[in-house]
Design a protein around this motif. Structure first.
Motif, PDB file in Angstrom:
ATOM      1  N   SER A 127     -63.500  14.151  11.038  1.00  0.00           N
ATOM      2  CA  SER A 127     -62.260  13.412  11.323  1.00  0.00           C
ATOM      3  C   SER A 127     -61.048  14.183  10.831  1.00  0.00           C
ATOM      4  N   PHE A 148     -59.179  14.682  14.075  1.00  0.00           N
ATOM      5  CA  PHE A 148     -58.182  13.611  14.226  1.00  0.00           C
ATOM      6  C   PHE A 148     -56.952  13.836  13.366  1.00  0.00           C
ATOM      7  N   ARG A 149     -56.737  15.065  12.949  1.00  0.00           N
ATOM      8  CA  ARG A 149     -55.579  15.351  12.129  1.00  0.00           C
ATOM      9  C   ARG A 149     -54.317  15.271  12.998  1.00  0.00           C
ATOM     10  N   ARG A 150     -53.242  14.788  12.401  1.00  0.00           N
ATOM     11  CA  ARG A 150     -51.995  14.697  13.150  1.00  0.00           C
ATOM     12  C   ARG A 150     -51.472  16.100  13.437  1.00  0.00           C
ATOM     13  N   VAL A 183     -49.531   6.755  16.961  1.00  0.00           N
ATOM     14  CA  VAL A 183     -50.321   6.029  15.975  1.00  0.00           C
ATOM     15  C   VAL A 183     -51.800   6.169  16.333  1.00  0.00           C
ATOM     16  N   GLY A 184     -52.676   5.741  15.391  1.00  0.00           N
ATOM     17  CA  GLY A 184     -54.108   5.812  15.646  1.00  0.00           C
ATOM     18  C   GLY A 184     -54.541   4.761  16.639  1.00  0.00           C
ATOM     19  N   ARG A 185     -55.809   4.878  17.093  1.00  0.00           N
ATOM     20  CA  ARG A 185     -56.331   3.895  18.046  1.00  0.00           C
ATOM     21  C   ARG A 185     -56.497   2.561  17.334  1.00  0.00           C
ATOM     22  N   HIS A 186     -56.129   1.472  18.014  1.00  0.00           N
ATOM     23  CA  HIS A 186     -56.195   0.168  17.351  1.00  0.00           C
ATOM     24  C   HIS A 186     -57.629  -0.368  17.355  1.00  0.00           C
ATOM     25  N   ILE A 187     -58.333  -0.170  16.219  1.00  0.00           N
ATOM     26  CA  ILE A 187     -59.678  -0.738  16.078  1.00  0.00           C
ATOM     27  C   ILE A 187     -59.670  -1.567  14.804  1.00  0.00           C
ATOM     28  N   GLU A 188     -59.922  -2.876  14.914  1.00  0.00           N
ATOM     29  CA  GLU A 188     -59.898  -3.701  13.708  1.00  0.00           C
ATOM     30  C   GLU A 188     -61.255  -3.771  13.028  1.00  0.00           C
ATOM     31  N   GLY A 189     -62.295  -3.555  13.817  1.00  0.00           N
ATOM     32  CA  GLY A 189     -63.630  -3.656  13.257  1.00  0.00           C
ATOM     33  C   GLY A 189     -64.621  -3.805  14.374  1.00  0.00           C
ATOM     34  N   ARG A 217     -52.737   5.647  10.048  1.00  0.00           N
ATOM     35  CA  ARG A 217     -51.977   4.884  11.035  1.00  0.00           C
ATOM     36  C   ARG A 217     -52.881   4.085  11.949  1.00  0.00           C
ATOM     37  N   GLY A 224     -62.905  -3.299   9.548  1.00  0.00           N
ATOM     38  CA  GLY A 224     -63.686  -4.417   9.000  1.00  0.00           C
ATOM     39  C   GLY A 224     -63.105  -4.981   7.722  1.00  0.00           C
ATOM     40  N   GLU A 275     -60.749   8.496  14.761  1.00  0.00           N
ATOM     41  CA  GLU A 275     -59.737   8.341  15.807  1.00  0.00           C
ATOM     42  C   GLU A 275     -58.381   7.876  15.271  1.00  0.00           C
ATOM     43  N   ILE A 300     -54.426  11.467  11.196  1.00  0.00           N
ATOM     44  CA  ILE A 300     -54.537  11.667   9.748  1.00  0.00           C
ATOM     45  C   ILE A 300     -53.461  12.616   9.226  1.00  0.00           C
ATOM     46  N   SER A 331     -51.411   0.574  13.900  1.00  0.00           N
ATOM     47  CA  SER A 331     -51.440   1.076  15.276  1.00  0.00           C
ATOM     48  C   SER A 331     -50.679   0.165  16.230  1.00  0.00           C
TER      49      SER A 331
END
Lengths: 334, 614
Positions: free
Chosen positions: A64, A68-70, A77-83, B346, B351, B411, B414, B603
């Motif tokens: 990552s 996935f480094r900026r 912004v990052g992908r919106h994943i809450e869980g 970001r 979870g 994803e 960072i 995000s």
């Protein structure tokens, strides 16, 4: 999805590399008892789990950080994943099953190290500040080294007159504390002839670091010969002897605190002690004669030399002849 | 002179000295009247009971001397005092009792950093001794004392450090003007310095050679310093218990409008979990130490086999606190990791609810595992098996945290400024600690590992990963909030890149020789074991860590003098404390805040977490 596949491949490769690396390091001491075989089998299962889990976390973490480094100039912004409930349940339930499996195997292994052989040789082990003493009740002998016949289980019955100690020979793996006021037990079946060292593993005061004694695993014939020699020795003892006293000085642990060259230690030096005038902490002065020295060995708290701490020296239950030997040795140190 | 005496800390220390003397003289007089020996050359003049009572009176005198009790005393007399008390401007407020949770937080944090340096210095001294086999420059007794003090000083400094971070952050994060009980909060802090003085005084009063565990019968016959250690821990325990009580009350009662349980910042969850443990378990260590104190003072044979006592009972009482205590140390740190990751990635914390629950899970299961420290102690043989099951169970909620952190990074976008570097360092160090834990929990392998250097390596991994790394991350991250200046990034990176590899070498080296037979708590080792080279490397690594920490202190010094001034939202955070200018004003938010969204929706730039009432 592409990312997941790449990471999965890396995790597997990394697991293999870490496990191979761990083994290549020879992480454990020589195996010299059947109990050690049991313990090591458990260790290797743990190494596999550790190698896998280490890879499972570090590989995606490093991946990552790289992928996935900026990038410079990127303001997104990052992908919106809450869980992900399924994923979270998965990484709760699989570890749960794994730890239950490991607990079960660990309990089995523990049971294997405790297996009783009714024919076991009994040795009474006394751990005291700061040495070990071994008594063989079957043969009526006492020794400062633990001699064991190979491939026969020994039942160590451990006792301490002062503080907690712990009996540990790394090559045998298993360890047991020695607790004052009760007897604890440890069973070992040595499998390899050789010389080892028992070291106290539980901090037991000033000279804890030096509390060690030799452990010698020999063939049954050599063991029998050693027993016979020991039995002869104990019947031979006649009259005080400075030479035997010096041996006791070295093996009983006196050496840890009392110097013989006049240098400072935890206890008073023995050089020039015999017959000298000694100031006690209540201000009185006594002559260090035979009676005083004998009393100090039997009951160290009875009189404390000025400048030294009470309660440092344990009382030694020695035979009259041994005390006489020690005094003869002290007398020889002018 | 009068000006110096107006500083609470100075007055407290003077009072402590006088109080100790008065207490000791009182006991001496009573003993003389009873015909008992009044003085003793062996215990530095006064007798042991006189020293212990003197130490106790000294603590009371310190607290009284700082004037932290003044409001309560006035109320007891029926007098009224103002609800708020304004602090003096400038640095002086930090040296006297203040009711502002931010001032108290900084007081805790600075005290913690000071003690951390003292404890670290002790470690460097005996680490140097261990660089080669044989005794170099320490005596066996001095080694044991330094090693024991290193342990307890570090533990106290960690307790103070987490109290500092929690005190500073929790009211800000939940939108409260202060803690629920500001005077109790000040009191909790001001009992800690005299406790630290007591602990350090043991060095001058004969030392003690039992390690921080203080097992009897050894501790029952150790020098006088032992009693100062017991008393110091006993007093420090009060700080911990009362601080925890205050924090739980604050979180329960003072959250901003709309801040439901699952909209609290994750660090608040961790702070509550850790406080629940501290509130309910700390008594046990105080009690077990008090029993040994009484055994020494009054001949009560609690743990003396000659009087029917049981030495193993002490170990049960001791570990019933001291195991959960390690979760007290690490839960806030793990909370900080979860708190900071989303900011620099970001995207939301993966979870959130399950991570919050995992903190409570660790706190709960942590109470059921204490006897895993006693697998070789001679306690009931079969009891070892259930404790192995319960101990390994802790791996499940801990694993949840790791998986969530990795999934949070996945994803994201960072960035790697210094606070994020320390957060990642914390994950790696704690992973090493987590992975080296189960071999100690599984009885069969613990029979080999118990009391070895492997345990020392494992423990330092968990403490650095669970507390030291996150603590540094928190300081780099919230320093601009507290001071209005940002710590130098370049120095921060030097600090990180020097400390992290050295630390990993240190603990992995410890574990390696531990597996091969290096015992813990020994001043000297057999050269025949072949550990000399490894020990030299470990010593070099320890010094590199010390240098990195010196860089950190230099960074603080230079930043306070001429660091970059920042008043805005430096890290582009969603948390309420960053929505107001830095440094934080005295009573936090001048308009009440209201929670209108999720805490970590980084995000979703158009969905705010909090908004201020008009």
């Amino acid at each position: 999805m592409r990312h997941v596949v790449i990471v999965a491949l890396f995790v597997l490769t990394m697991t293999f590399l870490v496990y191979t690396g761990l083994n290549a390091l020879n992480p454990l001491p020589t195996q010299a008892a059947t109990q050690a075989v049991v313990v090591d089998r458990m260790f290797h299962l743990e190494f596999i789990a550790i190698a896998f889990l280490f890879s499972l976390i570090t590989v995606p973490l490093v991946y990552s950080l790289i992928v996935f480094r900026r990038r410079p100039g990127d303001t997104g912004v990052g992908r919106h994943i809450e869980g992900n409930i399924k994923l979270e349940l998965l990484w709760t339930i699989i570890p749960l099953i794994t730890v239950i499996a490991f607990s079960y195997m660990g309990a089995q292994a523990l049971g294997d190290t405790l297996r009783v052989d009714p024919q076991a040789l009994q040795v009474k082990v006394t751990g005291f500040q700061w040495a070990w003493r071994f008594e063989y009740p079957d043969y009526g002998i006492t020794s400062n080294a633990l001699y064991l016949p190979v491939n026969r289980q020994v039942l160590l019955r451990l006792e301490s007159p002062d503080v907690i100690h712990s009996f540990w020979v790394p090559e045998f793996r298993v360890k047991q504390d020695v607790v004052p006021g009760r007897e604890t037990q440890l069973r070992i079946t040595p499998t390899t002839i050789g010389e080892y060292t028992v070291r106290c593993a539980e901090l037991c005061g000033v000279s804890h670091a030096y509390m060690r004694s030799p452990v010698v695993v020999v063939s049954q014939e050599d063991f029998d010969a050693w027993v016979a020699e020991k039995q002869e020795e104990s019947t031979e003892a006649t009259g005080p002897d400075a030479g035997r006293g010096q041996k006791l000085y070295e093996t009983l642990g006196c050496k840890a605190c009392h110097s013989v060259d006049g240098s400072e230690g935890v206890g008073p030096t023995w050089k020039g002690l015999f017959g000298s005038e000694v100031e006690l902490d209540d201000g009185s002065v006594v002559v260090a004669d035979e009676a005083f020295l004998a009393e100090s060995i039997r009951e160290p708290g009875a009189a404390i030399v000025a400048g030294f701490a009470e309660g440092t020296m344990p009382s030694y239950a020695l035979e009259e002849s041994q005390i006489a030997d020690l005094i003869a040795f002290i007398e020889s140190l002018k | 002179m009068k000006k110096i005496l107006s500083i609470g800390l100075v007055r407290g220390l003077v009072f402590q000295m006088i109080g100790t003397l008065i207490g000791a003289l009182l006991v001496t007089a009573v003993r003389a009247a009873m015909g008992l020996s009044a003085f003793s050359a062996r215990t530095f003049g006064f007798t042991e009971p006189a020293w212990v009572f003197g130490g106790f009176v000294g603590v009371l005198a310190f607290v009284y001397g700082t004037r932290v009790l003044d409001d309560w005393i006035a109320w007891a007399r029926g007098e009224d005092t103002p609800e708020h008390r304004e602090d003096e401007p400038g640095w002086r407020k930090y040296f006297s009792p203040s009711l502002d949770h931010k001032v108290i937080g900084i007081q805790y944090t600075v005290t913690s950093l000071l003690l951390l340096s003292v404890g670290g210095l002790f470690a460097l001294i005996f680490r140097t001794e261990l660089a080669a086999s044989g005794l170099q420059f320490l005596s066996l007794k001095m080694y044991n004392t330094l090693m024991s003090l290193h342990g307890i000083i570090m533990i106290v400094s960690i307790l103070l450090g987490i109290a500092g971070v929690m005190n500073y952050l929790v009211p800000l994060m939940i939108g409260a003007p202060d803690m629920a009980f500001p005077r109790l909060n000040a009191f909790s802090f001001w009992v800690a310095p005299p406790a630290a003085v007591l602990l350090l005084s043991s060095l001058a009063l004969g030392g003690f050679d039992t390690g921080w565990t203080g097992y009897p019968p050894l501790s029952a016959r150790a020098p006088l310093g032992m009693q100062m250690f017991f008393l110091g821990v006993w007093v420090a325990g009060w700080s911990s218990i009362l601080g925890a009580l205050n924090l739980i009350a604050t979180v329960l009662r003072m959250r901003a409008k709309g801040m439901t349980a699952f909209r609290m910042p994750i660090f608040v969850w961790a702070a509550v979990a850790t406080s629940l443990i501290a509130l309910t378990a700390t008594q046990l260590i105080g009690l077990s130490f008090q029993l040994v104190m009484f055994q020494r003072l009054f001949g009560m044979g609690f743990f003396d086999p000659a009087k029917g006592g049981n030495p193993i009972l002490f170990q049960h009482l001791f570990w019933f606190y001291s195991h959960p205590a390690v979760y007290v140390f690490v839960l806030p740190g793990l909370g900080l990791i979860s708190e900071l990751l989303p900011v620099f990635v970001r995207k939301p914390l993966f979870g959130y609810r399950w991570v919050a629950m995992s903190s409570l899970g660790i706190a709960l299961v942590g109470f059921l595992v204490w006897a895993h420290h006693m697998f070789t102690s001679g306690m009931n043989e079969y009891l070892r098996v259930p404790f192995m099951y319960s101990t390994l169970l802790v791996a499940v909620p801990t694993g949840v945290k790791f998986f969530s952190w990795v999934a949070t990074l996945w994803e994201g976008k960072i960035e790697l400024p210094t606070p994020m570097l320390f957060t990642l360092g914390a994950i790696v160090a704690f992973l090493m600690g987590g992975l080296s834990g189960p071999p100690n929990a599984i009885v069969a392998t613990d029979l080999h590992l118990h009391d070895t250097y492997f345990i020392v390596g494992h423990f330092h991994d968990t403490m650095f990963g669970g507390y030291i790394f996150p603590f540094f991350a928190a300081i780099y991250y919230w320093f601009p909030k507290a001071t209005g200046r940002r710590l130098n990034e370049k120095l921060g990176k030097w600090h990180f890149w020097l400390m992290t590899p050295s630390f990993l070498v240190l603990t992995m080296g410890m574990m390696r020789i531990g597996l091969l037979g290096m015992r813990r708590r020994i001043a000297d080792y057999d050269p025949a074991l072949g550990f000399d080279l490894t020990h030299t490397v470990l010593t070099v690594a320890a010094f590199l860590i010390a240098i990195s920490v010196l860089i950190f202190f230099y960074n603080i010094y230079i930043t306070l003098r001429k660091g970059e001034v920042v008043t805005g939202n430096v890290w582009n955070s969603r948390s309420p404390e960053w929505q107001v200018p830095s440094p934080m004003p005295a009573h936090n938010y001048d308009r009440p805040i209201e929670v209108v969204g999720e805490p970590y929706d980084y995000s979703l730039p158009d969905a705010p977490y909090v908004r201020f009432a008009e």
